[in-house]
Design a protein around this motif. Structure first.
Motif, PDB file in Angstrom:
ATOM      1  N   GLU A   9      24.554  51.033  13.588  1.00  0.00           N
ATOM      2  CA  GLU A   9      23.837  51.930  12.691  1.00  0.00           C
ATOM      3  C   GLU A   9      24.003  53.367  13.145  1.00  0.00           C
ATOM      4  N   ALA A  10      24.068  54.267  12.181  1.00  0.00           N
ATOM      5  CA  ALA A  10      24.169  55.686  12.508  1.00  0.00           C
ATOM      6  C   ALA A  10      22.975  56.092  13.361  1.00  0.00           C
ATOM      7  N   GLY A  11      23.225  56.862  14.392  1.00  0.00           N
ATOM      8  CA  GLY A  11      22.149  57.361  15.234  1.00  0.00           C
ATOM      9  C   GLY A  11      21.776  56.456  16.395  1.00  0.00           C
ATOM     10  N   VAL A  12      22.397  55.300  16.539  1.00  0.00           N
ATOM     11  CA  VAL A  12      22.051  54.406  17.653  1.00  0.00           C
ATOM     12  C   VAL A  12      23.261  54.087  18.531  1.00  0.00           C
ATOM     13  N   PHE A  13      24.245  54.940  18.471  1.00  0.00           N
ATOM     14  CA  PHE A  13      25.419  54.779  19.325  1.00  0.00           C
ATOM     15  C   PHE A  13      24.961  54.884  20.780  1.00  0.00           C
ATOM     16  N   PRO A  14      25.425  54.000  21.660  1.00  0.00           N
ATOM     17  CA  PRO A  14      24.965  54.059  23.057  1.00  0.00           C
ATOM     18  C   PRO A  14      25.379  55.372  23.723  1.00  0.00           C
ATOM     19  N   PRO A  15      24.575  55.862  24.652  1.00  0.00           N
ATOM     20  CA  PRO A  15      24.906  57.111  25.344  1.00  0.00           C
ATOM     21  C   PRO A  15      26.305  57.046  25.955  1.00  0.00           C
ATOM     22  N   ASN A  16      27.093  58.051  25.679  1.00  0.00           N
ATOM     23  CA  ASN A  16      28.480  58.139  26.174  1.00  0.00           C
ATOM     24  C   ASN A  16      29.339  56.952  25.738  1.00  0.00           C
ATOM     25  N   GLY A  17      28.890  56.220  24.728  1.00  0.00           N
ATOM     26  CA  GLY A  17      29.659  55.086  24.230  1.00  0.00           C
ATOM     27  C   GLY A  17      29.736  53.927  25.200  1.00  0.00           C
ATOM     28  N   ARG A  18      28.784  53.842  26.118  1.00  0.00           N
ATOM     29  CA  ARG A  18      28.836  52.795  27.144  1.00  0.00           C
ATOM     30  C   ARG A  18      27.623  51.888  27.048  1.00  0.00           C
ATOM     31  N   CYS A  19      27.871  50.592  27.138  1.00  0.00           N
ATOM     32  CA  CYS A  19      26.789  49.618  27.263  1.00  0.00           C
ATOM     33  C   CYS A  19      27.113  48.712  28.448  1.00  0.00           C
ATOM     34  N   PHE A  20      26.145  47.903  28.831  1.00  0.00           N
ATOM     35  CA  PHE A  20      26.222  47.195  30.106  1.00  0.00           C
ATOM     36  C   PHE A  20      25.872  45.724  29.949  1.00  0.00           C
ATOM     37  N   ARG A  21      26.479  44.918  30.807  1.00  0.00           N
ATOM     38  CA  ARG A  21      26.174  43.491  30.856  1.00  0.00           C
ATOM     39  C   ARG A  21      26.075  43.091  32.313  1.00  0.00           C
ATOM     40  N   GLY A  22      25.064  42.351  32.649  1.00  0.00           N
ATOM     41  CA  GLY A  22      24.925  41.820  33.997  1.00  0.00           C
ATOM     42  C   GLY A  22      25.039  40.311  33.933  1.00  0.00           C
ATOM     43  N   ALA A  23      25.945  39.735  34.717  1.00  0.00           N
ATOM     44  CA  ALA A  23      26.171  38.289  34.654  1.00  0.00           C
ATOM     45  C   ALA A  23      26.670  37.797  36.009  1.00  0.00           C
ATOM     46  N   ILE A  24      26.854  36.505  36.090  1.00  0.00           N
ATOM     47  CA  ILE A  24      27.498  35.910  37.256  1.00  0.00           C
ATOM     48  C   ILE A  24      28.900  35.487  36.846  1.00  0.00           C
ATOM     49  N   LEU A  25      29.770  35.375  37.822  1.00  0.00           N
ATOM     50  CA  LEU A  25      31.157  35.005  37.564  1.00  0.00           C
ATOM     51  C   LEU A  25      31.646  34.118  38.697  1.00  0.00           C
ATOM     52  N   PRO A  26      32.061  32.890  38.375  1.00  0.00           N
ATOM     53  CA  PRO A  26      32.654  32.051  39.424  1.00  0.00           C
ATOM     54  C   PRO A  26      33.889  32.744  40.004  1.00  0.00           C
ATOM     55  N   VAL A  27      34.010  32.745  41.312  1.00  0.00           N
ATOM     56  CA  VAL A  27      35.086  33.467  41.982  1.00  0.00           C
ATOM     57  C   VAL A  27      36.465  33.028  41.491  1.00  0.00           C
ATOM     58  N   GLU A  28      36.597  31.768  41.081  1.00  0.00           N
ATOM     59  CA  GLU A  28      37.912  31.292  40.622  1.00  0.00           C
ATOM     60  C   GLU A  28      38.367  31.958  39.321  1.00  0.00           C
ATOM     61  N   HIS A  29      37.457  32.618  38.604  1.00  0.00           N
ATOM     62  CA  HIS A  29      37.830  33.290  37.353  1.00  0.00           C
ATOM     63  C   HIS A  29      38.048  34.789  37.521  1.00  0.00           C
ATOM     64  N   LEU A  30      37.764  35.322  38.699  1.00  0.00           N
ATOM     65  CA  LEU A  30      37.889  36.761  38.908  1.00  0.00           C
ATOM     66  C   LEU A  30      39.314  37.253  38.664  1.00  0.00           C
ATOM     67  N   GLY A  31      40.310  36.485  39.074  1.00  0.00           N
ATOM     68  CA  GLY A  31      41.710  36.886  38.924  1.00  0.00           C
ATOM     69  C   GLY A  31      42.146  37.091  37.487  1.00  0.00           C
ATOM     70  N   PHE A  32      41.476  36.434  36.544  1.00  0.00           N
ATOM     71  CA  PHE A  32      41.817  36.614  35.130  1.00  0.00           C
ATOM     72  C   PHE A  32      41.590  38.058  34.701  1.00  0.00           C
ATOM     73  N   PHE A  33      40.568  38.679  35.268  1.00  0.00           N
ATOM     74  CA  PHE A  33      40.165  40.021  34.859  1.00  0.00           C
ATOM     75  C   PHE A  33      40.874  41.056  35.736  1.00  0.00           C
ATOM     76  N   HIS A  34      42.041  41.485  35.274  1.00  0.00           N
ATOM     77  CA  HIS A  34      42.817  42.492  35.991  1.00  0.00           C
ATOM     78  C   HIS A  34      43.148  43.638  35.042  1.00  0.00           C
TER      79      HIS A  34
END
Length: 155
Positions: A9-34
C-alpha cells in the motif's frame, strides 16, 4: 480504502526498503545461500519492518530448537525506488494489517517469490550467540523471473 502500489500500500513502504526475518537454519543448508544465488521460496515468507521483532522470533525459534540449528537474521532489500515508483515496487509482498503479534508490521511475500543472495556473513561460532547474517534482495516481479530457479531448502 488504501491506494495500492502493486503489492505494498502507498505510504507503508518499509524504511530504506528493508525488512527483516529472524529464523533458524540447519547448518547443512547454509552452503545453498551464497552470493549471487537466485532462488524461489516454496511457501509464504514472513518478514517485519522492525529488526528487533525479527530478532525476537529468531531467539524464540533458536531456544525452541534447543540450539541444534543456527540462528540467522535475514535482511530483505526491496528496490528503494519502489517507495515512489510503481515500476520498481515489489509486486508479490503485502503488509499484513492484522497479526497475532502486536506491532509486528509483517510484510508477507507470496509463495514462490524470487530472491537473490547479496551477501552472507558466516559466523565462526553461530551456536553460541554470534549469528550468520544473510542479505537478500526481493525480485520486483515474480512473473518476470525464470520458473525453473532452484527452491530454497529452508526458509
Amino acid at each position: 480504502y488504501q491506494r495500492r502500489v502493486h503489492g505494498i500500500e502507498a505510504g507503508v513502504f518499509p524504511p530504506n526498503g528493508r525488512c527483516f526475518r529472524g529464523a533458524i537454519l540447519p547448518v547443512e543448508h547454509l552452503g545453498f545461500f551464497h552470493r549471487g544465488q537466485r532462488y524461489r521460496v516454496p511457501g509464504f515468507l514472513a518478514t517485519s519492518r522492525h529488526e528487533d521483532k525479527a530478532s525476537t522470533f529468531m531467539s524464540r525459534a533458536f531456544k525452541a530448537n534447543g540450539g541444534r540449528d543456527c540462528a540467522v537474521p535475514w535482511r530483505v532489500q526491496l528496490h528503494p525506488r519502489g517507495a515512489g515508483d510503481a515500476a520498481y515496487a515489489c509486486k508479490h509482498v503485502n503488509l499484513v494489517r492484522h497479526s497475532a503479534f502486536a506491532d509486528e508490521n509483517e510484510y508477507l511475500f507470496a509463495p514462490y517469490s524470487v530472491f537473490t543472495v547479496r551477501n552472507v556473513r558466516q559466523s565462526s561460532s553461530p551456536r553460541t550467540g554470534e549469528s550468520h547474517v544473510i542479505d537478500i534482495e526481493a525480485a520486483i516481479d515474480n512473473e518476470c523471473e525464470r520458473e525453473d530457479l532452484p527452491l530454497a531448502p529452508w526458509y
